[in-house]
Scaffold this motif. Sequence first.
Motif, PDB file in Angstrom:
ATOM      1  N   ARG A 123      -0.715 -10.299  -4.525  1.00  0.00           N
ATOM      2  CA  ARG A 123       0.354 -10.081  -5.501  1.00  0.00           C
ATOM      3  C   ARG A 123       1.316 -11.247  -5.531  1.00  0.00           C
ATOM      4  N   GLY A 124       2.088 -11.315  -6.621  1.00  0.00           N
ATOM      5  CA  GLY A 124       3.196 -12.254  -6.737  1.00  0.00           C
ATOM      6  C   GLY A 124       4.487 -11.470  -6.859  1.00  0.00           C
ATOM      7  N   THR A 125       5.614 -12.172  -6.967  1.00  0.00           N
ATOM      8  CA  THR A 125       6.906 -11.497  -7.093  1.00  0.00           C
ATOM      9  C   THR A 125       7.805 -12.277  -8.024  1.00  0.00           C
ATOM     10  N   ASN A 126       8.704 -11.563  -8.710  1.00  0.00           N
ATOM     11  CA  ASN A 126       9.695 -12.227  -9.558  1.00  0.00           C
ATOM     12  C   ASN A 126      11.106 -11.989  -9.040  1.00  0.00           C
ATOM     13  N   LEU A 127      11.205 -11.513  -7.787  1.00  0.00           N
ATOM     14  CA  LEU A 127      12.502 -11.234  -7.183  1.00  0.00           C
ATOM     15  C   LEU A 127      12.782 -12.217  -6.053  1.00  0.00           C
ATOM     16  N   VAL A 128      14.016 -12.673  -5.947  1.00  0.00           N
ATOM     17  CA  VAL A 128      14.415 -13.544  -4.868  1.00  0.00           C
ATOM     18  C   VAL A 128      15.811 -13.157  -4.402  1.00  0.00           C
ATOM     19  N   ARG A 129      16.013 -13.246  -3.119  1.00  0.00           N
ATOM     20  CA  ARG A 129      17.358 -13.105  -2.559  1.00  0.00           C
ATOM     21  C   ARG A 129      17.618 -14.328  -1.701  1.00  0.00           C
ATOM     22  N   GLN A 130      18.719 -14.982  -1.970  1.00  0.00           N
ATOM     23  CA  GLN A 130      19.066 -16.161  -1.195  1.00  0.00           C
ATOM     24  C   GLN A 130      19.496 -15.757   0.218  1.00  0.00           C
ATOM     25  N   PRO A 131      18.992 -16.450   1.236  1.00  0.00           N
ATOM     26  CA  PRO A 131      19.555 -16.241   2.573  1.00  0.00           C
ATOM     27  C   PRO A 131      21.049 -16.571   2.571  1.00  0.00           C
ATOM     28  N   TYR A 132      21.794 -15.853   3.346  1.00  0.00           N
ATOM     29  CA  TYR A 132      23.240 -16.019   3.503  1.00  0.00           C
ATOM     30  C   TYR A 132      24.034 -15.579   2.276  1.00  0.00           C
ATOM     31  N   ARG A 153       0.818  -1.209   0.000  1.00  0.00           N
ATOM     32  CA  ARG A 153       0.000   0.000   0.000  1.00  0.00           C
ATOM     33  C   ARG A 153       0.854   1.263   0.000  1.00  0.00           C
ATOM     34  N   GLU A 154       2.004   1.225   0.641  1.00  0.00           N
ATOM     35  CA  GLU A 154       2.850   2.411   0.743  1.00  0.00           C
ATOM     36  C   GLU A 154       3.910   2.457  -0.350  1.00  0.00           C
ATOM     37  N   GLY A 155       3.764   1.592  -1.374  1.00  0.00           N
ATOM     38  CA  GLY A 155       4.602   1.693  -2.557  1.00  0.00           C
ATOM     39  C   GLY A 155       5.895   0.910  -2.499  1.00  0.00           C
ATOM     40  N   HIS A 156       6.046   0.058  -1.509  1.00  0.00           N
ATOM     41  CA  HIS A 156       7.266  -0.749  -1.413  1.00  0.00           C
ATOM     42  C   HIS A 156       7.129  -2.018  -2.242  1.00  0.00           C
ATOM     43  N   GLU A 157       8.208  -2.743  -2.310  1.00  0.00           N
ATOM     44  CA  GLU A 157       8.272  -3.954  -3.121  1.00  0.00           C
ATOM     45  C   GLU A 157       8.624  -5.128  -2.211  1.00  0.00           C
ATOM     46  N   ILE A 158       8.042  -6.291  -2.497  1.00  0.00           N
ATOM     47  CA  ILE A 158       8.315  -7.483  -1.694  1.00  0.00           C
ATOM     48  C   ILE A 158       8.923  -8.547  -2.587  1.00  0.00           C
ATOM     49  N   GLY A 159      10.067  -9.071  -2.157  1.00  0.00           N
ATOM     50  CA  GLY A 159      10.713 -10.180  -2.843  1.00  0.00           C
ATOM     51  C   GLY A 159      10.715 -11.403  -1.953  1.00  0.00           C
ATOM     52  N   SER A 160      11.116 -12.528  -2.520  1.00  0.00           N
ATOM     53  CA  SER A 160      11.116 -13.794  -1.782  1.00  0.00           C
ATOM     54  C   SER A 160      12.462 -14.014  -1.103  1.00  0.00           C
ATOM     55  N   HIS A 161      12.400 -14.458   0.146  1.00  0.00           N
ATOM     56  CA  HIS A 161      13.602 -14.814   0.905  1.00  0.00           C
ATOM     57  C   HIS A 161      13.460 -16.249   1.418  1.00  0.00           C
ATOM     58  N   THR A 162      12.747 -17.068   0.631  1.00  0.00           N
ATOM     59  CA  THR A 162      12.350 -18.441   0.952  1.00  0.00           C
ATOM     60  C   THR A 162      11.314 -18.436   2.081  1.00  0.00           C
ATOM     61  N   TYR A 163      10.730 -19.596   2.331  1.00  0.00           N
ATOM     62  CA  TYR A 163       9.640 -19.665   3.314  1.00  0.00           C
ATOM     63  C   TYR A 163      10.145 -19.804   4.740  1.00  0.00           C
ATOM     64  N   THR A 164      11.279 -20.475   4.906  1.00  0.00           N
ATOM     65  CA  THR A 164      11.787 -20.688   6.270  1.00  0.00           C
ATOM     66  C   THR A 164      13.242 -20.281   6.423  1.00  0.00           C
ATOM     67  N   HIS A 165      13.745 -19.459   5.490  1.00  0.00           N
ATOM     68  CA  HIS A 165      15.117 -18.955   5.568  1.00  0.00           C
ATOM     69  C   HIS A 165      16.144 -20.077   5.443  1.00  0.00           C
ATOM     70  N   ILE A 166      15.946 -20.947   4.456  1.00  0.00           N
ATOM     71  CA  ILE A 166      16.908 -22.021   4.254  1.00  0.00           C
ATOM     72  C   ILE A 166      18.076 -21.533   3.409  1.00  0.00           C
ATOM     73  N   ASP A 167      19.156 -22.269   3.464  1.00  0.00           N
ATOM     74  CA  ASP A 167      20.287 -22.037   2.578  1.00  0.00           C
ATOM     75  C   ASP A 167      19.978 -22.727   1.259  1.00  0.00           C
ATOM     76  N   MET A 168      19.612 -21.957   0.241  1.00  0.00           N
ATOM     77  CA  MET A 168      19.212 -22.528  -1.037  1.00  0.00           C
ATOM     78  C   MET A 168      20.352 -23.298  -1.698  1.00  0.00           C
ATOM     79  N   GLY A 169      21.586 -22.931  -1.376  1.00  0.00           N
ATOM     80  CA  GLY A 169      22.725 -23.609  -1.999  1.00  0.00           C
ATOM     81  C   GLY A 169      22.908 -25.019  -1.501  1.00  0.00           C
ATOM     82  N   SER A 170      22.584 -25.281  -0.235  1.00  0.00           N
ATOM     83  CA  SER A 170      22.801 -26.622   0.305  1.00  0.00           C
ATOM     84  C   SER A 170      21.516 -27.439   0.371  1.00  0.00           C
ATOM     85  N   ALA A 171      20.366 -26.810   0.143  1.00  0.00           N
ATOM     86  CA  ALA A 171      19.092 -27.528   0.211  1.00  0.00           C
ATOM     87  C   ALA A 171      18.883 -28.348  -1.059  1.00  0.00           C
ATOM     88  N   PRO A 172      18.187 -29.485  -0.968  1.00  0.00           N
ATOM     89  CA  PRO A 172      17.870 -30.255  -2.178  1.00  0.00           C
ATOM     90  C   PRO A 172      16.930 -29.460  -3.090  1.00  0.00           C
TER      91      PRO A 172
END
Length: 722
Positions: free
Chosen positions: A164-173, A124-143
């Motif tokens: 809304r949906g998002t097309n942005l992701v940032r990997q934890p760590y 509502r205030e014009g910010h953007e939301i990206g994905s940081h995974t659902y439980t903050h896993i390390d995407m590099g070591s996860a299956p």
Amino acid sequence: MPNREPKGHWILLMLAGVALAVALLVNGFASGQMGEGTGGPDGNAGEPPVEATRAGSVLNLADGRLRSARPLPGRIALTFDDGPDPEWTPKLLDVLRKHDARATFFSVGANLAKNPGLARRMIREGHEIGSHTYTHIDMGSAPAWRTRLELDLTQRALAGATGRGTNLVRQPYSSTPSGLTGPQWRAVRAAAEQGYLTVLTDRDTEDWARPGIDKIVERAAGAPGAEAGAQTGRRAGAIVMLHDSGGDRAQTVQGVEAILTRLAGKGYRFTTVSDAIGLPPGNTPAATGDKVIGKALVWGQLGSSWIVGGLALLFSVAAVLTALRLATLLSFARLHARRVRRLRRHRASRDRPAFTPPVSVIVPAYNEEAGIEATVRSLLDSDYPAPIEVIVVDDGSTDRTAEIADSLSYLPGVRLISKRNGGKPSALNAGIAVARADIVVLVDGDTVFQRDTIGNLVAPMANPQVGAVSGNTKVANRGGIIGRWQHIEYVIGFNLDRRMFDVLQCMPTIPGAIGAFRREALASAGGVSDDTLAEDTDLTMAICRGGWRVVYEESALAWTEAPASIRQLWRQRYRWCYGTLQAMWKHRGSLFQGGRSGRFGRRCLPYLAVFQVALPLFAPAVDVFTLYGLYFLDPVELALSWVFFTLLQALAGAYALRLDGEPLRTLWVLPLQQIVYRQLMYLVVIQSLVTALAGVRLRWHTIRRTGTFATSPTAETAPQVR
């Protein structure tokens, strides 16, 4: 009134248990306790290409070819990881609104589901939301399957919270492009296959370490050319990494205020990542199906969180109540012991003769052939100096009970009355009606007395205000584990309770195995009623309400045969619990009366309601939460809590055993009792309460006797208490 015992509630209880388990697993998963962590690099992942480590902070591998982007000059994208957090995210949003700045929040999906209102405020205030995974896993070591699940769940949570949906992701760590590892590069490619742009950072403030406000501002402002590739100059654009959750973020809030104040005057514009690199907004309307699933996910996550919160509160309340109960019982037990010692010294110092009136002993018997002879002989083998009349009332037994009792009628004072089966209350009333003495002792047909039991039991009635006396019931067949459990329960639970009730003058139960009554008190209560299945509790409550004192005499020992199997134990305790509920309901009016009746009601009934009904009723949920905590919370803390309360109960048990003159070695079964026996008693309470609420008239449950005293014709061979 229906006679069939309810069965369907067990199915409902199982379904409720499954639903509770699912809710706890959902919350445990969402809390990041199933796989959170860095996990270490994958040795087979290889190193990322050099061009990736030198690329811009936004990576796009949509068609398998690496393309990257950097923020345009003069544009700074403040990004916040790990939220939203109900404490810190609103404060950061307030600061951003104050400076008319926009930012991108890389949110953890579980936190979005827990805080949908904050997610809507961001959009509502014009910010953007990206994905940081659902439980903050390390995407590099996860299956791979776990990574896909985490990203999909986060999309659903965002759709459910904001539409809304998002097309942005940032990997934890993750951090800057130059810090990319092989496993993280593999995760970048995997995310690109699902249509995501991976956002790294140009300037990592490391605010999570709380380095100080000045350091946060210095790292956010950066140096000319630092982490900006070919861009130089003071107005180089940048993506700045901060955090809005994961701990104390007070420095972050103050640092953002300082950053916005310092850099805004130099011509910088604070905007979202998408706007900073010149792309359309990263949040687009979600599909209807995603919104529906997302709503279900959000409500499911909120519900599981509320359940866990409720269970945590229930756990705390149960712990406090248990500790208070133990402390109260021990305090009253000590006070009772002092009173008993004073009373005995007073009796010994008097010149008056001991109070030894004639006594009539009533033994109701239904199919008691295994122990009736031992019971009768133990009553006659008494050192009581006054006449003792033993009346065996055979209540239509189908075995040799009447035959055996009749064979003993040659003994002085033994009488047999045979009647049609009508239940224990009718048998007791039949015996009381023909008893000659004014002091009547009621004894079960599976119980033996010691030689001094009758004298000790009758002695308190020297006080004319005492209308009834409860003896001290002991488990005779305590050889097996079930017997030991019941022995512990009798000594620690029942007898500690009776000491407290004695002091407070609100005794609810004189056990059917051993109790002495004035005939006048029995008459004032209307005899033994068959309104409930706990006739002993009903009778005792009625006598208390009639103004009589009911006391506990610990030295009047009776050895009884306890159930020897789980099935028999269940039947007995089911009857006891159901009957107690009936008696409590029958005598509920005492809560609002004056005098001794009101004192009894207000002191006794709330205690029974809390500790014998409510606490056992909710205890299974507390145990489930304990198991949940061992997996998903701090197992050491919960294990220490369990050990602490077990030790507390062991100390209380040791004191109770000492008061009863019992050896302390029995305490070794206490931990196992907490794990197995206690849960069985909880189920008994649940079954009894459901039966009562269903309006079922429960049948009398008889217990099959094993003949503990069959080879012991007198009490001399029964276990002795020192």
